[in-house]
Design an enzyme around this catalytic site. Structure first.
Site, mmCIF file in Angstrom:
data_model
loop_
_atom_site.group_PDB
_atom_site.id
_atom_site.type_symbol
_atom_site.label_atom_id
_atom_site.label_comp_id
_atom_site.label_asym_id
_atom_site.label_seq_id
_atom_site.Cartn_x
_atom_site.Cartn_y
_atom_site.Cartn_z
ATOM 1 N N GLY A 88 0.834 -1.205 0.000
ATOM 2 C CA GLY A 88 0.000 0.000 0.000
ATOM 3 C C GLY A 88 0.866 1.251 0.000
ATOM 4 C CB SER A 89 4.117 2.036 1.574
ATOM 5 O OG SER A 89 3.665 1.757 2.871
ATOM 6 C CG ASP A 95 -6.382 1.676 7.055
ATOM 7 O OD1 ASP A 95 -5.657 0.808 6.534
ATOM 8 O OD2 ASP A 95 -5.950 2.565 7.808
ATOM 9 C CB SER A 110 -2.632 -1.680 2.303
ATOM 10 O OG SER A 110 -1.842 -2.669 2.951
ATOM 11 C CG HIS A 115 -4.682 -3.422 5.127
ATOM 12 N ND1 HIS A 115 -4.967 -2.072 5.144
ATOM 13 C CD2 HIS A 115 -3.456 -3.546 5.667
ATOM 14 C CE1 HIS A 115 -3.946 -1.420 5.667
ATOM 15 N NE2 HIS A 115 -3.008 -2.282 5.991
ATOM 16 C CG ASN A 129 10.192 -3.928 -10.460
ATOM 17 O OD1 ASN A 129 8.975 -4.016 -10.284
ATOM 18 N ND2 ASN A 129 10.934 -4.964 -10.766
HETATM 19 C C1 LIG Z 1 -3.958 4.369 5.830
HETATM 20 C C2 LIG Z 1 -2.789 3.534 5.395
HETATM 21 N N1 LIG Z 1 -2.119 3.896 4.303
HETATM 22 C C3 LIG Z 1 -1.073 3.166 3.846
HETATM 23 C C4 LIG Z 1 -0.655 2.032 4.504
HETATM 24 C C5 LIG Z 1 0.528 1.263 3.991
HETATM 25 O O1 LIG Z 1 0.214 -0.014 3.517
HETATM 26 P P1 LIG Z 1 1.345 -1.149 3.463
HETATM 27 O O2 LIG Z 1 1.577 -1.627 4.845
HETATM 28 O O3 LIG Z 1 0.767 -2.197 2.570
HETATM 29 O O4 LIG Z 1 2.567 -0.532 2.869
HETATM 30 C C6 LIG Z 1 -1.332 1.629 5.660
HETATM 31 C C7 LIG Z 1 -0.880 0.423 6.370
HETATM 32 O O5 LIG Z 1 -1.443 -0.092 7.278
HETATM 33 C C8 LIG Z 1 -2.429 2.403 6.106
HETATM 34 O O6 LIG Z 1 -3.107 2.042 7.222
#
Ligand SMILES: Cc1ncc(COP(=O)(O)O)c(C=O)c1O
Length: 434
Positions: free
Chosen positions: A84-85, A192, A213, A218, A286
């Protein structure tokens, strides 16, 4: 060959049943996790099948997942990522693409976000040389409000990126209207909140881009994974390019000449006819996921509706069970919304005769898992204090959240028995700490 595969997969199903016997709930001993993956035998089979077929890179399952997920979330395009990041990084970076010409975001441009949240909603702003503008949140919804966002719009503001906090939508109709009036891009961090509704419409369908994510906490999981979705084909093309090394070509791996002009392009100062597969139009990354992840995503997606229903039911049970307990500020859905909850957020009233730390310790001792509302006020973390940023208004509620708020689980594996034990434990704590 396929008989042998069926045999292996039948064995996997048997293994799953043996490896996952029904567990008896023992109050105070059994862990009540705040979140976690909910995996059944179909998930295990999907993982093994992808491994048996040695689909180790992105391939058929990835493409299948992307189109099924785009359909389910009502966006034209979905691009799978490794987290998700990464999805947030791609969404914000896409707005800086030279192909957007005058609308592109340039270093020093401002992006409005909230102070209380997850770091990687904000980090891509800084990673792209942009300036985050932090606003406070409402305490009962833990979300941005339209008036706070409106007050933050200045001459350099070009975009908004906000997460739907713990599944509870921010007032996205109003914020999308503001974005339109001021010609701002809107990114909804929907990591979320998959399945949440605002004004009867899915979150993630209001903004220019949205992100998801698939980390185990999730709504759906692939272990690690994420997704960028959009209804805008030009933005989708940029996201794909940035995700896939920055390349200009959009052939799938293993495909060679989808555009039928592979050796007919002239771009940059390259010689005419340079192989389009190796022409780069963005400074890319990537950030792809693999078919093993996508195979799991597909079996998870088949259960999404039941997951959302269970999260709503569990949240409601906690909300009713805790209603009226003194010293606690309980969550409310944002008006006009139907959240697909991520967690159940509780703020200990600063005037209460007990502190958050005491309540959290009490619950953790009983194996009831708790989490903070992520970073709390991000501007107080060492990572951000020296970064360029602007704060609009007081961050009073973000500070309150940092000091007094935590959340407990609502994820589908929690049973009524567990939730009732959680409620009873909180009530017992409050009754003995008056
Ligand atoms: C609101 C929100 N954005 C982004 C992320 C990032 O997701 P990931 O852990 O898959 O990188 C999270 C992770 O919990 C999140 O709660």
């Amino acid at each position: 060959m396929s008989d042998r595969k069926d045999l292996v997969l039948d064995g996997v199903r048997e293994f799953h049943r043996e490896a996952s016997p029904a567990q008896e709930f023992i109050p105070g001993t059994t862990e009540i996790w705040p979140s976690g993956a909910v995996l059944d035998e179909n998930d295990r089979v999907a993982l093994v099948e992808a491994a048996l077929e040695m689909r180790i890179a992105a391939g058929t399952s990835s493409r299948k997942f992307e189109s099924a997920f785009a359909r389910r979330l009502k966006r034209r395009k979905a691009h799978l990522t490794n987290s998700g990041s990464s999805a947030n990084l791609l969404a914000v970076s896409a707005l800086t693409s030279h192909t957007l010409e005058d609308r592109r975001l340039k270093p020093g441009d401002e992006v409005i976000t909230v102070a209380a949240g997850f770091p990687t909603t904000v980090n891509p702003i800084l990673q792209n040389g942009l300036v985050p503008v932090f606003v406070d949140v409402d305490l009962t919804t833990c979300n941005a409000t339209a008036d706070r966002v409106a007050a933050a719009i200045g001459p350099k503001t070009r975009a908004i990126i906000i997460a739907h906090a713990l599944g509870n939508p921010f007032p996205v109709t109003e914020i999308a209207q503001l974005a339109e009036q001021h010609d701002l891009f809107l990114i909804e961090d929907n990591c979320d909140a998959v399945g949440s509704l605002y004004d009867g419409k899915l979150t993630g369908t209001f903004g220019d881009l949205t992100t998801v994510s698939f980390y185990p906490a999730h709504h759906l999981t692939m272990g690690e994974g994420g997704c960028v979705l959009t209804g805008n084909l030009a933005l989708a093309r940029i996201v794909e390019s940035l995700r896939d090394w920055g390349r200009d070509c959009w052939c799938e791996p293993g495909e060679n000449d989808r555009c039928l002009k592979r050796f007919k392009y002239q771009m940059g100062t390259l010689p005419a006819g340079y192989d389009h597969k190796y022409i780069f139009s963005h400074v890319g990354y990537n950030l792809k996921a693999t078919d093993i992840q996508a195979a799991l995503g597909l079996t998870q997606l088949a259960k999404l509706d039941s997951f959302i229903e269970a999260r709503r039911r569990n949240w409601q049970r906690l909300r009713e069970g805790l209603d009226g307990v003194p010293g606690l500020l309980l969550p409310e859905p944002t008006p006009r919304s139907e959240p697909s909850w991520f967690g159940f957020v509780i703020t200990v009233d600063p005037e209460a005769p007990f502190r958050r730390a005491e309540l959290v310790d009490f619950l953790e001792e009983r194996k009831i898992g708790t989490r903070r509302l992520f970073a709390g006020n991000l501007t107080r973390h060492p990572a951000y204090t020296h970064q360029p940023h602007r704060i609009v208004g007081e961050l009073t509620n973000s500070d309150l959240i940092t000091e007094h708020t935590f959340w407990i689980g609502v994820y589908p594996a929690l049973t009524d028995e567990m939730l009732d034990y959680v409620t009873a434990s909180i009530k017992e704590f409050v009754a003995t700490h008056g």
